[in-house]
Structure formats: structure tokens, C-alpha cells
Design a protein around this motif. Sequence first.
Motif, mmCIF file in Angstrom:
data_model
loop_
_atom_site.group_PDB
_atom_site.id
_atom_site.type_symbol
_atom_site.label_atom_id
_atom_site.label_comp_id
_atom_site.label_asym_id
_atom_site.label_seq_id
_atom_site.Cartn_x
_atom_site.Cartn_y
_atom_site.Cartn_z
ATOM 1 N N ASP A 170 58.303 36.269 28.058
ATOM 2 C CA ASP A 170 57.862 36.202 26.665
ATOM 3 C C ASP A 170 56.435 36.733 26.492
ATOM 4 O O ASP A 170 55.632 36.189 25.728
ATOM 5 C CB ASP A 170 57.942 34.765 26.128
ATOM 6 C CG ASP A 170 59.369 34.249 26.058
ATOM 7 O OD1 ASP A 170 60.253 35.072 25.768
ATOM 8 O OD2 ASP A 170 59.588 33.058 26.295
ATOM 9 N N ILE A 171 56.136 37.821 27.218
ATOM 10 C CA ILE A 171 54.771 38.343 27.192
ATOM 11 C C ILE A 171 54.428 38.912 25.822
ATOM 12 O O ILE A 171 53.292 38.778 25.355
ATOM 13 C CB ILE A 171 54.587 39.386 28.310
ATOM 14 C CG1 ILE A 171 54.630 38.659 29.660
ATOM 15 C CG2 ILE A 171 53.279 40.145 28.153
ATOM 16 C CD1 ILE A 171 54.547 39.564 30.857
ATOM 17 N N LEU A 172 55.380 39.539 25.163
ATOM 18 C CA LEU A 172 55.121 40.049 23.820
ATOM 19 C C LEU A 172 54.718 38.917 22.893
ATOM 20 O O LEU A 172 53.743 39.024 22.142
ATOM 21 C CB LEU A 172 56.356 40.776 23.292
ATOM 22 C CG LEU A 172 56.236 41.414 21.906
ATOM 23 C CD1 LEU A 172 55.144 42.480 21.905
ATOM 24 C CD2 LEU A 172 57.566 42.031 21.478
ATOM 25 N N GLU A 173 55.436 37.821 22.949
ATOM 26 C CA GLU A 173 55.122 36.676 22.101
ATOM 27 C C GLU A 173 53.781 36.060 22.494
ATOM 28 O O GLU A 173 52.961 35.713 21.630
ATOM 29 C CB GLU A 173 56.218 35.621 22.214
ATOM 30 C CG GLU A 173 55.957 34.370 21.376
ATOM 31 C CD GLU A 173 57.076 33.351 21.508
ATOM 32 O OE1 GLU A 173 56.871 32.213 21.058
ATOM 33 O OE2 GLU A 173 58.133 33.696 22.057
ATOM 34 N N ARG A 174 53.527 35.948 23.799
ATOM 35 C CA ARG A 174 52.278 35.344 24.258
ATOM 36 C C ARG A 174 51.079 36.213 23.879
ATOM 37 O O ARG A 174 50.019 35.706 23.502
ATOM 38 C CB ARG A 174 52.339 35.101 25.764
ATOM 39 C CG ARG A 174 53.341 34.022 26.142
ATOM 40 C CD ARG A 174 53.707 34.064 27.610
ATOM 41 N NE ARG A 174 52.640 33.595 28.466
ATOM 42 C CZ ARG A 174 52.773 33.471 29.790
ATOM 43 N NH1 ARG A 174 53.931 33.783 30.373
ATOM 44 N NH2 ARG A 174 51.771 33.047 30.537
ATOM 45 N N ALA A 175 51.248 37.531 23.971
ATOM 46 C CA ALA A 175 50.171 38.435 23.575
ATOM 47 C C ALA A 175 49.922 38.342 22.072
ATOM 48 O O ALA A 175 48.766 38.359 21.616
ATOM 49 C CB ALA A 175 50.512 39.862 23.970
ATOM 50 N N ARG A 233 61.596 46.239 27.103
ATOM 51 C CA ARG A 233 61.229 44.994 26.444
ATOM 52 C C ARG A 233 59.899 45.139 25.706
ATOM 53 O O ARG A 233 59.723 44.613 24.592
ATOM 54 C CB ARG A 233 61.119 43.881 27.483
ATOM 55 C CG ARG A 233 60.522 42.560 26.999
ATOM 56 C CD ARG A 233 61.388 41.862 25.994
ATOM 57 N NE ARG A 233 60.865 40.553 25.652
ATOM 58 C CZ ARG A 233 61.236 39.852 24.592
ATOM 59 N NH1 ARG A 233 62.156 40.350 23.769
ATOM 60 N NH2 ARG A 233 60.731 38.671 24.340
ATOM 61 N N ALA A 234 58.963 45.896 26.293
ATOM 62 C CA ALA A 234 57.655 46.060 25.675
ATOM 63 C C ALA A 234 57.732 46.842 24.371
ATOM 64 O O ALA A 234 56.930 46.641 23.468
ATOM 65 C CB ALA A 234 56.712 46.757 26.653
ATOM 66 N N ARG A 235 58.681 47.763 24.270
ATOM 67 C CA ARG A 235 58.895 48.599 23.084
ATOM 68 C C ARG A 235 57.744 49.574 22.868
ATOM 69 O O ARG A 235 57.915 50.774 22.984
ATOM 70 C CB ARG A 235 59.125 47.744 21.835
ATOM 71 C CG ARG A 235 60.364 46.869 21.861
ATOM 72 C CD ARG A 235 60.744 46.411 20.456
ATOM 73 N NE ARG A 235 59.685 45.735 19.746
ATOM 74 C CZ ARG A 235 59.492 44.430 19.759
ATOM 75 N NH1 ARG A 235 60.291 43.661 20.469
ATOM 76 N NH2 ARG A 235 58.511 43.893 19.053
ATOM 77 N N SER A 292 60.125 42.186 37.665
ATOM 78 C CA SER A 292 61.412 41.753 37.109
ATOM 79 C C SER A 292 61.274 40.489 36.265
ATOM 80 O O SER A 292 62.166 40.176 35.472
ATOM 81 C CB SER A 292 62.428 41.513 38.229
ATOM 82 O OG SER A 292 61.999 40.474 39.087
ATOM 83 N N GLN A 293 60.168 39.758 36.412
ATOM 84 C CA GLN A 293 59.939 38.557 35.614
ATOM 85 C C GLN A 293 59.414 38.885 34.217
ATOM 86 O O GLN A 293 59.355 38.007 33.357
ATOM 87 C CB GLN A 293 58.937 37.636 36.324
ATOM 88 C CG GLN A 293 59.429 37.102 37.660
ATOM 89 C CD GLN A 293 58.359 36.296 38.371
ATOM 90 O OE1 GLN A 293 57.165 36.437 38.095
ATOM 91 N NE2 GLN A 293 58.773 35.450 39.291
ATOM 92 N N PRO A 337 41.052 35.065 37.477
ATOM 93 C CA PRO A 337 42.494 35.260 37.306
ATOM 94 C C PRO A 337 42.805 36.047 36.044
ATOM 95 O O PRO A 337 42.029 36.058 35.084
ATOM 96 C CB PRO A 337 43.042 33.830 37.225
ATOM 97 C CG PRO A 337 41.882 33.012 36.750
ATOM 98 C CD PRO A 337 40.657 33.650 37.349
ATOM 99 N N ALA A 338 43.948 36.702 36.060
ATOM 100 C CA ALA A 338 44.422 37.400 34.861
ATOM 101 C C ALA A 338 44.934 36.377 33.851
ATOM 102 O O ALA A 338 45.137 35.208 34.169
ATOM 103 C CB ALA A 338 45.526 38.372 35.243
ATOM 104 N N ASN A 339 45.144 36.809 32.625
ATOM 105 C CA ASN A 339 45.700 35.924 31.607
ATOM 106 C C ASN A 339 47.096 35.456 31.971
ATOM 107 O O ASN A 339 47.472 34.308 31.700
ATOM 108 C CB ASN A 339 45.734 36.621 30.251
ATOM 109 C CG ASN A 339 44.358 36.952 29.724
ATOM 110 O OD1 ASN A 339 44.090 38.084 29.338
ATOM 111 N ND2 ASN A 339 43.451 35.987 29.696
ATOM 112 N N ILE A 340 47.867 36.360 32.570
ATOM 113 C CA ILE A 340 49.246 36.058 32.965
ATOM 114 C C ILE A 340 49.465 36.620 34.362
ATOM 115 O O ILE A 340 49.029 37.729 34.670
ATOM 116 C CB ILE A 340 50.260 36.679 31.980
ATOM 117 C CG1 ILE A 340 50.055 36.139 30.562
ATOM 118 C CG2 ILE A 340 51.694 36.449 32.445
ATOM 119 C CD1 ILE A 340 50.844 36.876 29.497
#
Length: 225
Positions: free
Chosen positions: A212-217, A100-102, A206-207, A197-200
Motif C-alpha cells: 500500500d505504498i501509494l496510499e502511504r505516500a 502498481r505505481a502507475r 515483490s512486497q 532508516p528509510a520511510n519504508i
Amino acid sequence: MRDEPLFLFDVDNTLFDNDRMNRDLDARLRRALGEEAVRRYRQAYERRRDACGYADYLGSLQDLREPGVNDAQLVEVSTFLMEYPFADGVFPGAMDALARARNAIILSDGDVVFQPHKIRGAGLWDAVDGRVLIHVHKEKMLQQVASAHPAPHYVMVDDKLGLLAAIKRAWGDRVTTVFVRQGHYAMDDAANASHPPANITLDHISQFADADILERASQRRARDD
């Protein structure tokens, strides 16, 4: 430089269940040499980790060696460790996260023998096309990482909140930190309470694919720009 974030993935207890491997190693050592050997091994392990800055599994076994007394048993344990079914220890969803990260690399702490052996055996090396960096203290190598792998934004995925906090202090808005709450470090609430805390935050790798971490980043990068 690619026009998308570069994802940096930790290995132990982020993509690979290292706690499980340690439990299996202790069980094999216990069967071969008894409970006292497990205690001595873990003492050697902690001593070497404090001295070297990384887990030295093979060197810790060497510290237990009594020539002519336990050679055969230690060979049995070392063979178990080198032939461990690493692929079975990859967390569900870890390979999906890399896919997913590519644009991803592995950024791991560790020695230069066992850690790459583990990463290869687990299939993680091939999953990132060999883009693997192994350092003693990766949070101290960020300048070298950025020089070797320039990107408009970075996403660090790790199970150690303290390490993520250190990387955030160094890189600031250049990085999105993702805390994966797996393993004994991640579940140490007392130790983690002293870190921001971390950003996410994810409960499990597995989550990742559904977060949508790519989009959020990308959104964070756009705001920072």
C-alpha cells in the motif's frame, strides 16, 4: 502536474538482479581467460567506477585487451555481455511494482551505452513507456528531475540506503523513501548503520504491490500539506 505521487525506481538490484549478472559475467570470463583475468577485470572495474562514478562494464573489458593475444576471448565475453538474457534477471514482482505505481519513471545511475541497453533488454524501458533517466550521480540531479517531471510528491525506490538518505536530505518532506533490501549494498549492515532508516523498508521488490505504498505516500503528502 498529476495529482498523485511520482515513483522513481532504481534499476540495479532494485528491479534487476545485477549481482547475478556480475556473477555470470565473472564465470564466463573465468572460462575464457582464467581466474587471473577475473581479478584484473574487477580491478579495472573498480578503478573506472571510482574515476567515472558509474559501472563501466565495456570499458573495463577494453582494459584487459592485449592485441593479438586475447582478442578472440574478449570478443566472446563482450558478446556474452551484450546478448545477456536481461529479462531473466528482472526480479519477481518488479513488473507488478511498476504497474502498481502507475505514475512511474526509472531513475538510474550508469553509462549511456550499456545501461540503457540493459534496461531495454530487460523490458523495463517499455514498462515505463520510455520514461527513463540515466545520470552519473542521480542524487545530484534532483532539481533537473523535478523540473522535467513535476509532481506533488515523490517516492524513491532504491537498494542503497545512503543514496536514499541523500535524497531525503535534499527533498525533505517532498519525498517518501523506500529501501529494498536486495543485493550486496542493501545487505551491508555495517555501512548502512551510519544512515537513517528509510520511510519504508521492503525485504524484496515483490512486497511492493502489497505494501500500500501509494496510499502511504499519499497519506504522508496529506500530513505534510
